[in-house]
Design an enzyme around this catalytic site. Structure first.
Site, PDB file in Angstrom:
ATOM      1  N   ILE A 153       0.838  -1.209   0.000  1.00  0.00           N
ATOM      2  CA  ILE A 153       0.000   0.000   0.000  1.00  0.00           C
ATOM      3  C   ILE A 153       0.869   1.254   0.000  1.00  0.00           C
ATOM      4  CG2 ILE A 153      -0.238   0.158   2.514  1.00  0.00           C
ATOM      5  CD1 ILE A 153      -2.958   0.888  -0.145  1.00  0.00           C
TER       6      ILE A 153
ATOM      7  N   SER B 131      11.331   0.843   7.888  1.00  0.00           N
ATOM      8  CA  SER B 131      10.927  -0.499   7.461  1.00  0.00           C
ATOM      9  C   SER B 131      11.987  -1.492   7.905  1.00  0.00           C
ATOM     10  CB  SER B 131      10.755  -0.569   5.946  1.00  0.00           C
ATOM     11  OG  SER B 131      10.468  -1.897   5.534  1.00  0.00           O
ATOM     12  N   ARG B 132      11.537  -2.653   8.348  1.00  0.00           N
ATOM     13  CA  ARG B 132      12.493  -3.696   8.736  1.00  0.00           C
ATOM     14  C   ARG B 132      13.120  -4.365   7.519  1.00  0.00           C
ATOM     15  NH1 ARG B 132       8.879  -7.475  12.419  1.00  0.00           N
ATOM     16  NH2 ARG B 132       7.472  -7.023  10.671  1.00  0.00           N
TER      17      ARG B 132
ATOM     18  N   LYS C 210      -5.968   3.187   7.427  1.00  0.00           N
ATOM     19  CA  LYS C 210      -7.145   2.526   7.968  1.00  0.00           C
ATOM     20  C   LYS C 210      -6.862   1.025   8.162  1.00  0.00           C
ATOM     21  CE  LYS C 210      -8.290   0.065   4.301  1.00  0.00           C
ATOM     22  NZ  LYS C 210      -8.503  -1.386   4.299  1.00  0.00           N
TER      23      LYS C 210
ATOM     24  N   ASP D  59     -11.193  -5.708   6.543  1.00  0.00           N
ATOM     25  CA  ASP D  59     -10.153  -4.771   6.105  1.00  0.00           C
ATOM     26  C   ASP D  59     -10.594  -4.055   4.830  1.00  0.00           C
ATOM     27  OD1 ASP D  59      -7.138  -3.875   6.246  1.00  0.00           O
ATOM     28  OD2 ASP D  59      -7.485  -4.522   4.188  1.00  0.00           O
TER      29      ASP D  59
END
Length: 307
Positions: A13, A35-36, A89, A167
């Site tokens: 996303i 970010s990992r 969201k 979702d």
């Protein structure tokens, strides 16, 4: 002058929507990401939120594009640091988490924005305006898509707090709560849970509203081929249809508007407006319907699901 922003979470996303929307908005300057497992060229990259906050960068806003399960801790740490926060969201796992974040944002005097990207689809304002002066007899939502296409291998979405089919379904509910001229509430739900998963893969909902109107929603996450994101409304003065997730509007079978995909661009424009006055936008009405569905829902166990 553009505000300096950090984006947390560089998944599908973020790459499909957040990064392009930020890049085309002159109000925002992306200076860092967290970010990992991924990196973005041209900005500073951090492996954790803690490392970002410890770096002391000149940023005033954090946008969180991570799954809902860890989102509260990330948002709370940003708010505690006096930063504005934009929430993908759903804004949290639970209503209680969202209320706690709002209280913290107010205490810190910063902006908190619970984003509902489908509300910012091009045709939603026109649909809302048209329905405002009409009596609704029946409203039906049909929201059917392929989880394997939109969330490939994302097991978190079937874990507690991931919402499952809600979702995408909450996108429909965010439009519902925006375009109706009054509130409705859930009165029944049937939820289908795969035998090996903790969240539903399909749902049927019904709502109670005024004027004896009938309100229903059907969510399904196993639809292959063309995807369906429709809201059909029968009124005392004609029929309205929102399709393509709110991007297309028909009234009485006549095409009124064919919109463009500008949802995330509109979200970042709205966030820019909010931070200028340290305002808070935390409408949780779509999430209330989801919470009620889990409370009232009749559970049916169905075939196991694997990606």
């Amino acid at each position: 002058m553009a505000r300096k922003l950090a984006l947390v979470g560089i998944g599908k996303i973020a790459r499909d929507q957040h990064l392009p929307a930020i890049a085309t908005n002159p109000d925002w300057d992306l200076v860092a990401v967290v970010s990992r497992n991924a990196q973005v060229e041209g900005v500073q990259n951090f492996a954790s939120m803690e490392k970002l906050l410890m770096a002391g960068l000149d940023i005033d806003t954090i946008s969180l594009a991570i799954p809902p399960q860890p989102r509260f801790d990330y948002a709370a740490s940003a708010l505690e640091a006096g930063l504005n926060v934009m929430l993908e969201k759903p804004p949290g796992q639970t209503l209680a988490e969202c209320h706690a974040l709002e209280a913290l944002a107010r205490a810190k005097g910063v902006t908190l924005f619970a984003t509902w990207h489908s509300r910012f689809a091009d045709c939603v304002p026109e649909a809302k305006a048209w329905l405002a002066s009409r009596t609704i007899k029946q409203l039906s939502i049909t929201w059917k898509e392929d989880v394997r296409r939109w969330h490939p291998g994302q097991d978190w979405i079937f874990e507690p707090g991931g919402l499952g089919v809600f979702d995408p379904g909450i996108n429909a509910l965010s439009i519902l709560t925006e375009i109706l001229p009054y509130a409705v509430h859930l009165n029944a739900a049937d939820l289908e849970f795969p035998s090996n998963r903790d969240t539903p893969i399909a749902a049927n909902l019904s709502f109670t509203g005024p004027n004896a109107g009938k309100f229903s929603a059907e969510f399904d996450w196993l639809q292959e081929g063309p995807q369906t994101w429709d809201i059909d409304v029968e009124t005392d003065d004609g029929v309205l249809k929102l399709s393509n997730g709110g991007a297309t509007l028909h009234i009485n079978d006549n095409l009124v508007k064919q919109g463009a995909d500008q949802e995330y661009a509109n979200l970042y424009a709205r966030m820019a407006e909010l931070v200028t006055t340290s305002a808070i936008d935390m409408d949780l009405s779509p999430m209330v319907h989801v919470s009620d569905a889990f409370t009232l829902g009749r559970r049916k166990v169905v075939e196991a699901f694997e990606f």
